[in-house]
Design a protein around this motif. Sequence first.
Motif, short mmCIF file in Angstrom:
data_model
loop_
_atom_site.label_atom_id
_atom_site.label_comp_id
_atom_site.label_asym_id
_atom_site.label_seq_id
_atom_site.Cartn_x
_atom_site.Cartn_y
_atom_site.Cartn_z
N ALA A 31 0.84 -1.20 0.00
CA ALA A 31 0.00 0.00 0.00
C ALA A 31 0.88 1.24 0.00
O ALA A 31 1.83 1.34 0.78
CB ALA A 31 -0.90 0.01 1.22
N LEU A 57 -7.12 2.80 5.65
CA LEU A 57 -6.04 1.86 5.93
C LEU A 57 -5.17 2.33 7.09
O LEU A 57 -4.96 1.60 8.07
CB LEU A 57 -5.19 1.67 4.68
N ARG A 94 -5.09 0.92 11.06
CA ARG A 94 -3.87 0.34 11.65
C ARG A 94 -3.49 1.05 12.95
O ARG A 94 -3.07 0.41 13.92
CB ARG A 94 -2.72 0.45 10.65
#
Length: 241
Positions: free
Chosen positions: A184, A210, A214
């Motif tokens: 990514a 994303l 995380r």
Amino acid sequence: MLPPAKDQPAYVLHRRAFRETSAIVELLTRDYGRVAAVVRGVKASGRPRMSIEPFTKIEVAWRGRGQMVTAIGSEAVQATHLTGDALFAGLYVNELLIKTLEPQEPVESVFRHYGTTLTALAVENDLEPALRRFEKSLLDELGYGLVFDVDVKTGLPIEAHKIYRPVDGEGFQHTGNGAAEGEATLTGAEIAAIANGDFTDNRARAGAKLVLRRALRQRLAGKRLNTRQLFARRPGQQVNV
């Protein structure tokens, strides 16, 4: 120790039955953060029901000084009615707060952002920007915020045209000779968009989900968010938490 309170502004995050006529409620309060309170007599006939529905802003009084206080009165200030995907999004935000905030941890800025987020969920068709902005503000308040302006490895300013990889719990690092297959990545411009709460670009939106997820995983410390599973199973849902 939590002192007694009177007319404390709070939002109701969750309620569950307790014994025959009482309930335990999780509150997000302005001055004391997340507070658990016992509300007695909510099912008793002939007695007024206290305002303990989720998403309701109240002013509450309590007594007791332990981990769980006893609510002795509350008055509804504003009720936010969420339906459909907005309801699921609101439940996600509430669960996120319950599972990331320590009991009685003062988080006044989170209290303010929560009210703003409820309003956005109630009136906006595109819900994801409101969720991402709330997640970012929550991480910033809890000390888990990401660095968006400099490369976390070199300390150099992030440049709009360069490509960066997320570094969990820290920020972003220039890919140098290129990204690995399937890795990514985000451009510096997309990173700046996330930092500014601008999610008009689909790649910035996906990247925000994303990197914020995380970062939240670190604070959750293994706790699962059940509302994410509800979203995944909801037919025709349009919001991705």
